[in-house]
Write a protein that holds these residues in place. Structure first.
Motif, PDB file in Angstrom:
ATOM      1  N   SER A   1       2.722   8.542   8.381  1.00 36.75           N
ATOM      2  CA  SER A   1       2.115   8.052   7.150  1.00 36.75           C
ATOM      3  C   SER A   1       2.078   6.529   7.128  1.00 36.75           C
ATOM      4  N   SER A   2       1.357   5.985   6.141  1.00 44.09           N
ATOM      5  CA  SER A   2       1.285   4.527   6.000  1.00 44.09           C
ATOM      6  C   SER A   2       2.631   3.940   5.584  1.00 44.09           C
ATOM      7  N   CYS A   3       3.573   4.779   5.129  1.00 47.30           N
ATOM      8  CA  CYS A   3       4.901   4.295   4.744  1.00 47.30           C
ATOM      9  C   CYS A   3       5.621   3.605   5.896  1.00 47.30           C
ATOM     10  N   SER A   4       5.345   4.034   7.121  1.00 47.38           N
ATOM     11  CA  SER A   4       6.060   3.488   8.279  1.00 47.38           C
ATOM     12  C   SER A   4       5.392   2.243   8.857  1.00 47.38           C
ATOM     13  N   LEU A   5       4.270   1.825   8.284  1.00 46.73           N
ATOM     14  CA  LEU A   5       3.559   0.664   8.833  1.00 46.73           C
ATOM     15  C   LEU A   5       4.405  -0.606   8.817  1.00 46.73           C
ATOM     16  N   PRO A   6       5.178  -0.891   7.753  1.00 43.23           N
ATOM     17  CA  PRO A   6       6.031  -2.088   7.786  1.00 43.23           C
ATOM     18  C   PRO A   6       7.038  -2.064   8.932  1.00 43.23           C
ATOM     19  N   ASP A   7       7.537  -0.878   9.295  1.00 40.26           N
ATOM     20  CA  ASP A   7       8.470  -0.776  10.417  1.00 40.26           C
ATOM     21  C   ASP A   7       7.762  -1.101  11.734  1.00 40.26           C
ATOM     22  N   ARG A   8       6.557  -0.604  11.868  1.00 41.74           N
ATOM     23  CA  ARG A   8       5.846  -0.774  13.135  1.00 41.74           C
ATOM     24  C   ARG A   8       5.363  -2.211  13.343  1.00 41.74           C
ATOM     25  N   LEU A   9       4.951  -2.874  12.272  1.00 45.50           N
ATOM     26  CA  LEU A   9       4.412  -4.229  12.400  1.00 45.50           C
ATOM     27  C   LEU A   9       5.469  -5.308  12.188  1.00 45.50           C
ATOM     28  N   ASN A  10       6.526  -4.982  11.424  1.00 45.58           N
ATOM     29  CA  ASN A  10       7.648  -5.898  11.210  1.00 45.58           C
ATOM     30  C   ASN A  10       7.195  -7.286  10.736  1.00 45.58           C
ATOM     31  N   LYS A  11       6.359  -7.308   9.713  1.00 42.22           N
ATOM     32  CA  LYS A  11       5.924  -8.566   9.116  1.00 42.22           C
ATOM     33  C   LYS A  11       5.578  -8.310   7.654  1.00 42.22           C
ATOM     34  N   PRO A  12       5.567  -9.359   6.814  1.00 43.77           N
ATOM     35  CA  PRO A  12       5.221  -9.158   5.405  1.00 43.77           C
ATOM     36  C   PRO A  12       3.816  -8.587   5.266  1.00 43.77           C
ATOM     37  N   MET A  13       3.644  -7.674   4.331  1.00 41.19           N
ATOM     38  CA  MET A  13       2.328  -7.066   4.134  1.00 41.19           C
ATOM     39  C   MET A  13       2.217  -6.496   2.738  1.00 41.19           C
ATOM     40  N   VAL A  14       0.966  -6.370   2.280  1.00 40.37           N
ATOM     41  CA  VAL A  14       0.648  -5.696   1.028  1.00 40.37           C
ATOM     42  C   VAL A  14      -0.512  -4.763   1.318  1.00 40.37           C
ATOM     43  N   ILE A  15      -0.290  -3.466   1.130  1.00 40.70           N
ATOM     44  CA  ILE A  15      -1.309  -2.470   1.443  1.00 40.70           C
ATOM     45  C   ILE A  15      -1.382  -1.452   0.310  1.00 40.70           C
ATOM     46  N   SER A  16      -2.468  -0.694   0.280  1.00 42.36           N
ATOM     47  CA  SER A  16      -2.588   0.404  -0.683  1.00 42.36           C
ATOM     48  C   SER A  16      -3.018   1.653   0.071  1.00 42.36           C
ATOM     49  N   ASP A  17      -2.709   2.797  -0.514  1.00 45.71           N
ATOM     50  CA  ASP A  17      -3.067   4.065   0.138  1.00 45.71           C
ATOM     51  C   ASP A  17      -4.560   4.164   0.390  1.00 45.71           C
ATOM     52  N   ARG A  18      -5.375   3.651  -0.537  1.00 49.94           N
ATOM     53  CA  ARG A  18      -6.819   3.803  -0.406  1.00 49.94           C
ATOM     54  C   ARG A  18      -7.420   2.953   0.708  1.00 49.94           C
ATOM     55  N   GLN A  19      -6.614   2.057   1.295  1.00 45.27           N
ATOM     56  CA  GLN A  19      -7.081   1.353   2.486  1.00 45.27           C
ATOM     57  C   GLN A  19      -7.101   2.273   3.696  1.00 45.27           C
ATOM     58  N   PHE A  20      -6.381   3.377   3.616  1.00 50.21           N
ATOM     59  CA  PHE A  20      -6.249   4.270   4.763  1.00 50.21           C
ATOM     60  C   PHE A  20      -6.826   5.657   4.506  1.00 50.21           C
ATOM     61  N   TYR A  21      -6.906   6.070   3.242  1.00 50.94           N
ATOM     62  CA  TYR A  21      -7.336   7.431   2.940  1.00 50.94           C
ATOM     63  C   TYR A  21      -8.389   7.420   1.833  1.00 50.94           C
ATOM     64  N   SER A  22      -9.317   8.333   1.950  1.00 53.60           N
ATOM     65  CA  SER A  22     -10.215   8.592   0.836  1.00 53.60           C
ATOM     66  C   SER A  22      -9.474   9.439  -0.196  1.00 53.60           C
ATOM     67  N   GLU A  23     -10.087   9.629  -1.353  1.00 50.60           N
ATOM     68  CA  GLU A  23      -9.445  10.453  -2.373  1.00 50.60           C
ATOM     69  C   GLU A  23      -9.194  11.866  -1.847  1.00 50.60           C
ATOM     70  N   TRP A  24     -10.167  12.401  -1.119  1.00 45.03           N
ATOM     71  CA  TRP A  24     -10.039  13.761  -0.571  1.00 45.03           C
ATOM     72  C   TRP A  24      -8.910  13.811   0.454  1.00 45.03           C
ATOM     73  N   GLU A  25      -8.862  12.807   1.360  1.00 45.43           N
ATOM     74  CA  GLU A  25      -7.836  12.793   2.410  1.00 45.43           C
ATOM     75  C   GLU A  25      -6.442  12.604   1.815  1.00 45.43           C
ATOM     76  N   LEU A  26      -6.344  11.745   0.812  1.00 44.95           N
ATOM     77  CA  LEU A  26      -5.035  11.489   0.207  1.00 44.95           C
ATOM     78  C   LEU A  26      -4.509  12.732  -0.504  1.00 44.95           C
ATOM     79  N   ALA A  27      -5.399  13.450  -1.165  1.00 45.18           N
ATOM     80  CA  ALA A  27      -4.977  14.656  -1.894  1.00 45.18           C
ATOM     81  C   ALA A  27      -4.473  15.729  -0.946  1.00 45.18           C
ATOM     82  N   ARG A  28      -4.964  15.725   0.288  1.00 49.71           N
ATOM     83  CA  ARG A  28      -4.586  16.756   1.256  1.00 49.71           C
ATOM     84  C   ARG A  28      -3.587  16.255   2.297  1.00 49.71           C
ATOM     85  N   ASN A  29      -3.119  15.026   2.104  1.00 51.40           N
ATOM     86  CA  ASN A  29      -2.125  14.465   3.016  1.00 51.40           C
ATOM     87  C   ASN A  29      -0.786  15.170   2.783  1.00 51.40           C
TER      88      ASN A  29
END
Length: 292
Positions: A95-123
């Motif tokens: 999931s996008s939750c692990s992105l801060p671990d993988r990149l190890n740098k300050p960041m601000v992200i939202s779920d909709r940057q990675f998923y559409s409404e349909w994809e997020l509902a079925r994630n």
């Protein structure tokens, strides 16, 4: 539809949040963090706001604060083992939750940057862990090996967060980092580094009553190395003062002097009178000095 323009009202609220985060009134860091979470939630239009530290590799969080404006919840250590079937950790890496671990740098992200409404509902993460979350902004900053501080703003319904919302959080992030780190340090005791094999050997011999020189000879190291070992500072210091140099010794010296004065032909001072003067003058110090 999400807003696209920063207003003077937004700027006023940004300044207010920064002022609250820099609070120097003596309020606890936890209370100040709750005040900041409330204001950030209102600024972005979220239903809830959360602060936590997260170590993805260790599957551990040591401190969490959550509020929806009505309830204010604080939680301590949360940790699961590698064999746990906790659904959050089950889907964490994918999931996008692990992105801060993988990149190890300050960041601000939202779920909709990675998923559409349909994809997020079925994630799977949404379906099994956060079924009531419609969108989320995650602001993360590294604060140690594998650890990052996270600010989460969530919506359960309504429009998804827009670019302006993430931009406002990005503006705030460097100003909130010191507060969040201060909060974590105020509630989580520092972790002592693990002892090396040599340090364990030293402390084992010290516990047996050996002197620093004996330990040094046994391990073929210098006495200085023994003195620097963690925990060695707790050994009672060797007595370097001659006996009689403390309070009891001082009183004994006065007693001997009083005895000599009592028989000296030039003084003929009453011995008991001398002792009374000494006791009344120095007696109050005895409790503080002890046996120096």
């Amino acid at each position: 539809m999400s807003r696209t323009t920063i207003t003077s009202f937004d700027l006023d609220r940004l300044r207010e949040i920064v002022d609250v985060a820099n609070d120097a009134s003596g309020s606890s860091a936890v209370d100040v963090t709750f005040a900041v979470l409330d204001r950030v939630r209102n600024l972005i239009g979220g239903d809830s706001a959360t602060f936590l530290d997260l170590n993805g590799a260790a599957r551990r969080s040591r401190h969490l604060q959550w509020t929806d404006g009505e309830e204010y919840i604080t939680e301590g250590l949360y940790e699961v083992g590698d064999d746990s079937d906790d659904p959050f950790w089950k889907y964490y890496e994918s999931s996008s939750c692990s992105l801060p671990d993988r990149l190890n740098k300050p960041m601000v992200i939202s779920d909709r940057q990675f998923y559409s409404e349909w994809e997020l509902a079925r994630n799977p993460m949404t379906m099994e862990v956060f079924p009531d979350v419609y969108d989320e902004i995650l602001a993360a900053s590294p604060c140690g090996p594998g650890i990052n501080l996270r600010l989460l703003i969530r919506r359960g319904e309504g429009p998804p967060f827009g670019d302006l919302d993430t931009f406002l959080v990005r503006l705030l992030q460097p100003h909130l980092q010191p507060l969040l780190l201060r909060t974590l340090r105020s509630v989580v005791p520092p972790v002592e580094p693990p002892l090396t094999e040599r340090q364990r050997q030293i402390l084992g011999l010290v516990q047996k009553g050996m002197t620093n020189q004996q330990v040094a000879n046994q391990l073929s190291i210098s006495p200085g190395t023994v003195r620097k070992a963690p925990g060695e500072q707790l050994r009672p210091p060797a007595r370097t003062k001659p006996r009689g140099s403390g309070w009891r010794g001082l009183r004994g010296q006065w007693r001997r002097l009083a005895a000599r004065l009592a028989v000296h032909e030039d003084f003929r001072i009453d011995r008991d009178l001398v002792l009374d003067i000494v006791e009344s003058s120095l007696g109050p110090l005895a409790g503080r000095l002890g046996d120096l």
